[in-house]
Design a protein around this motif. Structure first.
Motif, mmCIF file in Angstrom:
data_model
loop_
_atom_site.group_PDB
_atom_site.id
_atom_site.type_symbol
_atom_site.label_atom_id
_atom_site.label_comp_id
_atom_site.label_asym_id
_atom_site.label_seq_id
_atom_site.Cartn_x
_atom_site.Cartn_y
_atom_site.Cartn_z
ATOM 1 N N ALA A 104 -50.914 -9.793 -25.471
ATOM 2 C CA ALA A 104 -50.409 -11.170 -25.557
ATOM 3 C C ALA A 104 -50.682 -11.943 -24.278
ATOM 4 N N ILE B 275 -44.533 -15.709 -30.549
ATOM 5 C CA ILE B 275 -44.898 -14.411 -29.994
ATOM 6 C C ILE B 275 -43.863 -13.962 -28.973
ATOM 7 N N LYS C 286 -40.794 -12.680 -30.836
ATOM 8 C CA LYS C 286 -41.058 -11.375 -31.452
ATOM 9 C C LYS C 286 -40.937 -10.265 -30.415
ATOM 10 N N LEU C 287 -41.607 -10.445 -29.289
ATOM 11 C CA LEU C 287 -41.641 -9.394 -28.277
ATOM 12 C C LEU C 287 -40.300 -9.258 -27.560
ATOM 13 N N GLU D 3 -43.606 -5.523 -35.717
ATOM 14 C CA GLU D 3 -43.856 -6.699 -34.884
ATOM 15 C C GLU D 3 -45.016 -6.461 -33.926
ATOM 16 N N THR E 208 -48.270 -8.866 -33.748
ATOM 17 C CA THR E 208 -48.782 -9.462 -32.518
ATOM 18 C C THR E 208 -50.278 -9.220 -32.370
#
Length: 522
Positions: free
Chosen positions: A14, A30, A33-34, A83, A87
């Protein structure tokens, strides 16, 4: 290990992968999510470490925590694996990539040896069968354990019988504060239990502070003190301010509200417009604050703009202590959906002495964020302790049942109770981790945010689950015929919404976690 390795690969990806002219790690979707993945992984790491320590120390509760670890990890690590793949996008489809190997391993390991299902069955048996065993009590060290018992004894003598019964009979709207109780606690010095001794505090450890919070929650005692404002005064106040304001807070005689949020500046506090203009030996304050909870306090800890042209905007903010009886203040209270109150407060040419400035002119952002960081480090623990106490009340109702019908034998109820117990232990261990970090210095704001996000959303999940389990009577509000525990569970659910929004919404907290803990771009 497989989930964490895949997650680390995804975070690196990412940071490097560019789309639409910028790293994908800059996209909020993103980042969130992370951030969710990190929260789950930290929870799993902490409960595994805790289980291992109990096992190696010969504590029989290690089996309970091992089951909690399996119950929580069964869904949490699968979500991390999903997830992670999300990603990576299409690049993660290729078998040549490392990520698919970890995806398969996570899904294999989380069902091995019976997986979460067997663990939940054992948890439900412990919690609900043969009289049931409650949530285990954490070892808070010699001093913390002794202090917990001391507070329990004090509450048994001073917050029980007719006094507590009379308080409990009040509607929820009248239970926010009890001035007499605050003064009684003030005589013990416990309002300053974590303050440095030079300010009249007791300099107790973070674990002792947890002992106090836990015992107060279990006793359903009303709130006390002004911890955030007191901390800001100790960090940034002048000696004269410290001498003037701190003793009254310590005695339980002066509550301070927080005048931060405005109609156009909720989570974005740098956008606040309330102004403070120097006028000789005074400041003139004009503007509006909203969602102010402790509007009935003696003072307001108020953020105001002292430089409208400052770049960046947060560089032009200063902090002030405003007496709430000052001329020019108009208060319009409003009832909240959780049976509390807040107020819209209007400041029209409110004149306060120049010495009411806290910190330096235009340096209020440091004071403001320092106070909020202090609160976030505690608030996650406070929330999960509320959930743990409410869980024990729910467990008693489940075991008692209604008439001859016991809910304790229902498979769906048993599964949900086991799931909640495992999540409560994750929340409590995140709280304990923040305390350990605080004992070694300062809790990084991202870890306070992790605890706050997880515990706030756990409180929401608990509120929904309690109504599902107990049924229609649990959905009745206070003072309605047939309401369970006078509407306690229904009010808990409405109250939970405040904790995912206040002190910075959980979405803002996720961005903080992604940027501070994972190093993703802003």
């Amino acid at each position: 290990g497989a989930a964490r390795r895949a997650f680390e690969l995804a975070v690196d990806y990412a940071r490097e992968r560019h789309q639409f002219g910028q790293p994908i790690g800059k996209f909020q979707a993103i980042q969130h999510k992370l951030a969710n993945c990190l929260i789950a992984l930290e929870g799993v790491r902490l409960i595994l470490d805790h289980t291992a320590r109990l096992h190696d120390g010969g504590d029989a509760d290690w089996r309970y925590f091992a089951d909690c670890a399996s119950a929580f990890s069964g869904s949490a690590l699968r979500q991390v694996a999903l997830e992670t793949q999300h990603t990576f996008g299409a690049i993660g489809y290729a078998e040549e990539h490392e990520a698919p190997i970890h995806f398969k391993r996570v899904h294999l390991d989380t069902i091995a040896l019976g997986g979460a299902s067997d663990a939940k069955r054992r948890l439900a048996a412990r919690l609900l069968d043969a009289g049931g065993a409650g949530l285990p009590q954490y070892d808070l060290g010699t001093a913390g354990n002794a202090y917990r018992e001391q507070v329990r004894r004090w509450l048994a003598e001073n917050w029980s019988g007719q006094r507590k019964d009379a308080f409990d009979q009040k509607p929820f709207t009248k239970r926010e504060f009890d001035a007499g109780f605050a003064r009684d606690i003030g005589e013990t010095g416990w309002i300053g239990l974590g303050w440095p001794e030079r300010f009249g505090g007791q300099a107790r450890s973070p674990l002792e502070q947890i002992a106090f919070m836990e015992t107060m929650e279990q006793a359903e005692a009303p709130r006390i003190g002004a911890a955030i404002q007191a901390n800001a005064l100790m960090m940034f106040g002048t000696p004269e301010q410290q001498q003037q304001y701190l003793p009254a807070i310590l005695r339980g005689e002066a509550m301070h509200g927080m005048g931060y949020s405005e109609p156009q500046a909720g989570s974005d506090l740098a956008a606040l417009r309330t102004s403070a203009v120097r006028d000789g030996d005074h400041w003139l304050i004009n503007g509006q604050k909203i969602w102010t909870t402790t509007w009935w306090g003696k003072y307001m800890f108020l953020a105001a703009r002292t430089d409208k042209d400052a770049k960046p905007p947060h560089a032009g903010i200063s902090m002030f202590i405003v007496p709430m009886d000052a001329p020019g203040i108009t208060i319009r209270p409003s009832a909240t959906m959780y049976d509390g109150t807040f107020a819209n407060i209007f400041y029209d040419n409110v004149r306060i002495p120049a010495e009411n400035l806290v910190g330096e002119v235009n340096d209020g952002w440091k004071v403001l964020t320092g106070a909020l960081a202090f609160e976030r480090g505690l608030v996650g623990g406070g929330i999960v302790l509320k959930v743990a106490h409410a869980f024990e009340q729910l467990r008693a109702h489940v075991m008692a049942g209604e008439g001859d019908q016991s809910l304790a034998g229902e498979p769906i109820v048993r599964d949900r109770m086991a799931t909640l117990a495992s999540e409560i232990e994750i929340g409590r261990l995140l709280m304990m981790h923040c305390a350990e970090l605080a004992a070694g210095g300062v809790t990084p704001p991202e870890y306070g945010a992790i605890s706050k996000v997880f515990s706030g959303e756990l409180m929401e999940r608990f509120g929904e689950a309690a109504l599902d389990i107990l049924g229609m009577r649990a959905a009745l509000s206070e003072q309605m015929p047939g309401a369970i525990d006078n509407g306690r569970f229904e009010q808990n659910l409405r109250h939970s919404l405040m904790w995912v929004i206040s002190i910075g919404t959980n979405e803002i907290q996720r961005s903080l976690i992604a940027q501070r803990a994972l190093g993703l771009p802003r």
